[in-house]
Design a protein around this motif. Sequence first.
Motif: not given
Length: 479
Positions: A257-258, A285-286, A291-294
């Motif tokens: 993940h990092e 965390q930011h 975030l957008a999805a598909c």
Amino acid sequence: MQLKIRALEIAQAKRVKQDDEAQQYLHIEHAESVCVHSDEDCDDQANQDEEVPKIPSSSTKRKGKKRIGIEEKLKGLPVIRETVRIPREVEASPDQWEEIGEVVTEEVLVIPTKLGRHLIRSKKYRNKEDRTSAPIIAKAPIRFSSSYVSSSLAIYIVLSKYLDHSTLYRLEKKFERMGLEMTRQSQSDAVQRMSEWLRPLYEFMDKRAKSSGYLQIDETFIRYINGNKPGVGQGYFWAIHAPGQSIVLKWINNRRHENVETLVDDFSGILQSDGYAAYGNYAEQHPDITLAACWAHTFRRFRDALEHEPAHAKSMMKLISKLYKLEEKWDLGDVSPSKRKLLRQTESIPIAKEIKNKLDGYAVDMTIPKNDFRVALNYTANQWPELLECLKHGHTRLDTNLLESKFRPTKIGAKNWMFIGHPDAGQKSAVIYSLLQTCTIHNINPYDYLTDVLAKLIPHDGRPPETILEQLLPQNWSN
């Protein structure tokens, strides 16, 4: 014989336990006609035999292939041979004939690839009057490499491997036929040197992509040889895609993940991805990341559920395909992002609300078994805020299919060269793939592009100013 078969059936039959009259007989069988929230769903059974809905495979922009004539098809090719045919009767008595026209026929000729040498003669001189002074020689030019490999030879190797998906072993045999003994190691060194020359441009392209405010992100696995362990390991090409601008691949030998931090460091804006949890965790965390999805991933989930729940799956797929049909109409009309945002609010959002109503209805239907349809429902419900985010803007796309299509050459190539030869060798392929795939976005001839780019980068000895790099970005480049 029939009596013997019947006797065997009776002998093997199990005694049926008598139903307890104190218990209420309850028989529930989930069928395709189950309706949970509207009369529209009651028509699902009747729609089972309808054609399966489809969406574009790689882009919301679908353009049919236009047929063109032979003259139009060949007009970009230079004429390297011309033959004039004159009838024998005219050759025998030219004074009796008058030319009134001609019939032109064209055919394509092939000039096989040839190798040749470029001699660089650096003249040495000495002072006639001062015999004690040291001789002087013309300053050596900065070359692609210190060996016999020129930039044109390196471009040929790179395009053969990364665009034509040829292996270095096959190229070695091909060079032998052309009169040059060039080992696979020498070719690999040329590819490495090419990535070093292109790295400043690659890093600048990465910087520009992150400043776009809208990125798509994805990853695909590639096997690699780890010299410390037997067999092959599994590494990944991670990619960020600024639609209409560039695609930047990075090689990382794991899927932790990092790694997302490395890919999108210093980026703020809309980040579109599939449902991989690493991207969601990073966005949480930011706060400057949305975030957008598909929608294509969602569509595929329901397509995978056709075997278990054909009517219900088709119903959801049909609604999603309506969103794509709207996008296709707006693409053909060359609708601006600002107008598309308004159209999505008035036309796309109502369809999305209809999808959400179905999701809520299916959520309370406990008769749906834990099959692929239930998995598709859960996936869509979990991704719903991100799916809706795609429709709140005018410049975002419904899916990441354009990014996924740029991964295809890496998978096709891997079928030939099979794996990355060393854990540290993956990044050179990432650099070259990034430039070549960005050229495809802008319909640029990669040979012309790399030839011009190297001619302008090499004189700066790997330290070109940003003004030069800005001009050499594929979206800004002109031949």
